[in-house]
Motif scaffolding. Structure first.
Motif, mmCIF file in Angstrom:
data_model
loop_
_atom_site.group_PDB
_atom_site.id
_atom_site.type_symbol
_atom_site.label_atom_id
_atom_site.label_comp_id
_atom_site.label_asym_id
_atom_site.label_seq_id
_atom_site.Cartn_x
_atom_site.Cartn_y
_atom_site.Cartn_z
ATOM 1 N N MET A 30 -29.269 -35.512 -77.235
ATOM 2 C CA MET A 30 -30.291 -36.253 -77.978
ATOM 3 C C MET A 30 -30.435 -35.700 -79.386
ATOM 4 N N LEU A 31 -30.278 -34.389 -79.553
ATOM 5 C CA LEU A 31 -30.341 -33.811 -80.895
ATOM 6 C C LEU A 31 -29.226 -34.372 -81.776
ATOM 7 N N GLY A 32 -28.007 -34.406 -81.250
ATOM 8 C CA GLY A 32 -26.886 -34.951 -82.020
ATOM 9 C C GLY A 32 -27.097 -36.416 -82.360
ATOM 10 N N TYR A 33 -27.591 -37.169 -81.389
ATOM 11 C CA TYR A 33 -27.856 -38.597 -81.581
ATOM 12 C C TYR A 33 -28.939 -38.798 -82.638
ATOM 13 N N ASP A 34 -30.057 -38.091 -82.476
ATOM 14 C CA ASP A 34 -31.161 -38.212 -83.432
ATOM 15 C C ASP A 34 -30.737 -37.787 -84.834
ATOM 16 N N LEU A 35 -29.967 -36.707 -84.913
ATOM 17 C CA LEU A 35 -29.539 -36.209 -86.210
ATOM 18 C C LEU A 35 -28.587 -37.198 -86.893
ATOM 19 N N LEU A 58 -37.556 -34.026 -87.462
ATOM 20 C CA LEU A 58 -37.022 -34.173 -86.111
ATOM 21 C C LEU A 58 -37.805 -33.279 -85.146
ATOM 22 N N PRO A 59 -37.899 -33.670 -83.878
ATOM 23 C CA PRO A 59 -38.680 -32.879 -82.913
ATOM 24 C C PRO A 59 -37.891 -31.722 -82.291
ATOM 25 N N TYR A 60 -37.192 -30.961 -83.126
ATOM 26 C CA TYR A 60 -36.377 -29.840 -82.657
ATOM 27 C C TYR A 60 -36.637 -28.633 -83.554
ATOM 28 N N ALA A 61 -36.358 -27.460 -83.039
ATOM 29 C CA ALA A 61 -36.503 -26.244 -83.832
ATOM 30 C C ALA A 61 -35.495 -26.250 -84.977
ATOM 31 N N ALA A 62 -35.877 -25.666 -86.100
ATOM 32 C CA ALA A 62 -35.000 -25.618 -87.278
ATOM 33 C C ALA A 62 -33.666 -24.960 -86.945
ATOM 34 N N GLU A 63 -33.682 -23.958 -86.082
ATOM 35 C CA GLU A 63 -32.440 -23.271 -85.704
ATOM 36 C C GLU A 63 -31.502 -24.202 -84.943
ATOM 37 N N GLU A 64 -32.064 -25.054 -84.086
ATOM 38 C CA GLU A 64 -31.246 -26.016 -83.337
ATOM 39 C C GLU A 64 -30.641 -27.057 -84.276
ATOM 40 N N VAL A 65 -31.431 -27.524 -85.230
ATOM 41 C CA VAL A 65 -30.942 -28.509 -86.198
ATOM 42 C C VAL A 65 -29.821 -27.894 -87.031
ATOM 43 N N ALA A 66 -30.013 -26.646 -87.472
ATOM 44 C CA ALA A 66 -28.985 -25.970 -88.275
ATOM 45 C C ALA A 66 -27.699 -25.791 -87.470
ATOM 46 N N ALA A 67 -27.815 -25.425 -86.207
ATOM 47 C CA ALA A 67 -26.627 -25.250 -85.358
ATOM 48 C C ALA A 67 -25.901 -26.583 -85.176
ATOM 49 N N GLN A 68 -26.648 -27.662 -84.992
ATOM 50 C CA GLN A 68 -26.033 -28.988 -84.843
ATOM 51 C C GLN A 68 -25.353 -29.415 -86.134
ATOM 52 N N LEU A 69 -25.968 -29.117 -87.260
ATOM 53 C CA LEU A 69 -25.352 -29.438 -88.547
ATOM 54 C C LEU A 69 -24.031 -28.686 -88.725
ATOM 55 N N ARG A 70 -23.990 -27.438 -88.283
ATOM 56 C CA ARG A 70 -22.729 -26.682 -88.370
ATOM 57 C C ARG A 70 -21.657 -27.330 -87.490
ATOM 58 N N ARG A 71 -22.043 -27.855 -86.324
ATOM 59 C CA ARG A 71 -21.075 -28.568 -85.476
ATOM 60 C C ARG A 71 -20.599 -29.834 -86.186
ATOM 61 N N PHE A 72 -21.520 -30.565 -86.808
ATOM 62 C CA PHE A 72 -21.134 -31.745 -87.575
ATOM 63 C C PHE A 72 -20.161 -31.359 -88.691
ATOM 64 N N GLU A 73 -20.427 -30.241 -89.342
ATOM 65 C CA GLU A 73 -19.549 -29.783 -90.417
ATOM 66 C C GLU A 73 -18.163 -29.433 -89.874
#
Length: 130
Positions: A30-35, A58-73
């Motif tokens: 859901m984090l990946g989808y929402d992001l 987004l309804p997620y911790a900043a650390e989780e969002v940053a980790a997902q962004l690194r995966r997107f990168e």
């Protein structure tokens, strides 16, 4: 909304979601989808994306969002750059924008049935006496 319409709508939602998971890397959570949706919306709106603003939106911790962004990168969807004034800034790649365009086309094809609506308009038009 009439209850008999709910199952077809849910099937359509699942169809679009499954397309996204199969075609866009890192969107199986859901984090990946929402992001993906948040980034797509903000990129199209021309907004400069800072990690701090993304995390707040987004309804997620900043650390989780940053980790997902690194995966997107890692998958070539975004680039992350440090900015002296804005901190970590996110930019969509051509690949991201192409996938966003394809997603929009799939969404339109599933939810906006233009051909059927056009046929109904023509039928109504031809049935009305002048």
């Amino acid at each position: 909304m009439p209850l008999h319409r709910v199952p077809p709508i849910l099937k359509s939602v699942a169809l679009v979601r499954n397309w996204l998971v199969e075609n866009v890397p890192c969107t199986d959570s859901m984090l990946g989808y929402d992001l993906f949706l948040k980034l797509g919306n903000d990129f199209v709106a021309g907004q400069r994306l800072k990690l701090s603003a993304l995390a707040q939106g987004l309804p997620y911790a900043a650390e989780e969002v940053a980790a997902q962004l690194r995966r997107f990168e890692e998958h070539g969807l975004v680039t992350l750059a440090s900015d002296a004034d804005d901190g970590l800034v996110v930019e969509g790649t051509e690949r991201f924008l192409a996938l966003l365009d394809r997603y929009g086309r799939v969404f339109d094809a599933v939810f906006i049935v233009r051909g059927e609506l056009r046929g109904q308009q023509l039928l109504v038009s031809s049935n009305q006496p002048e």
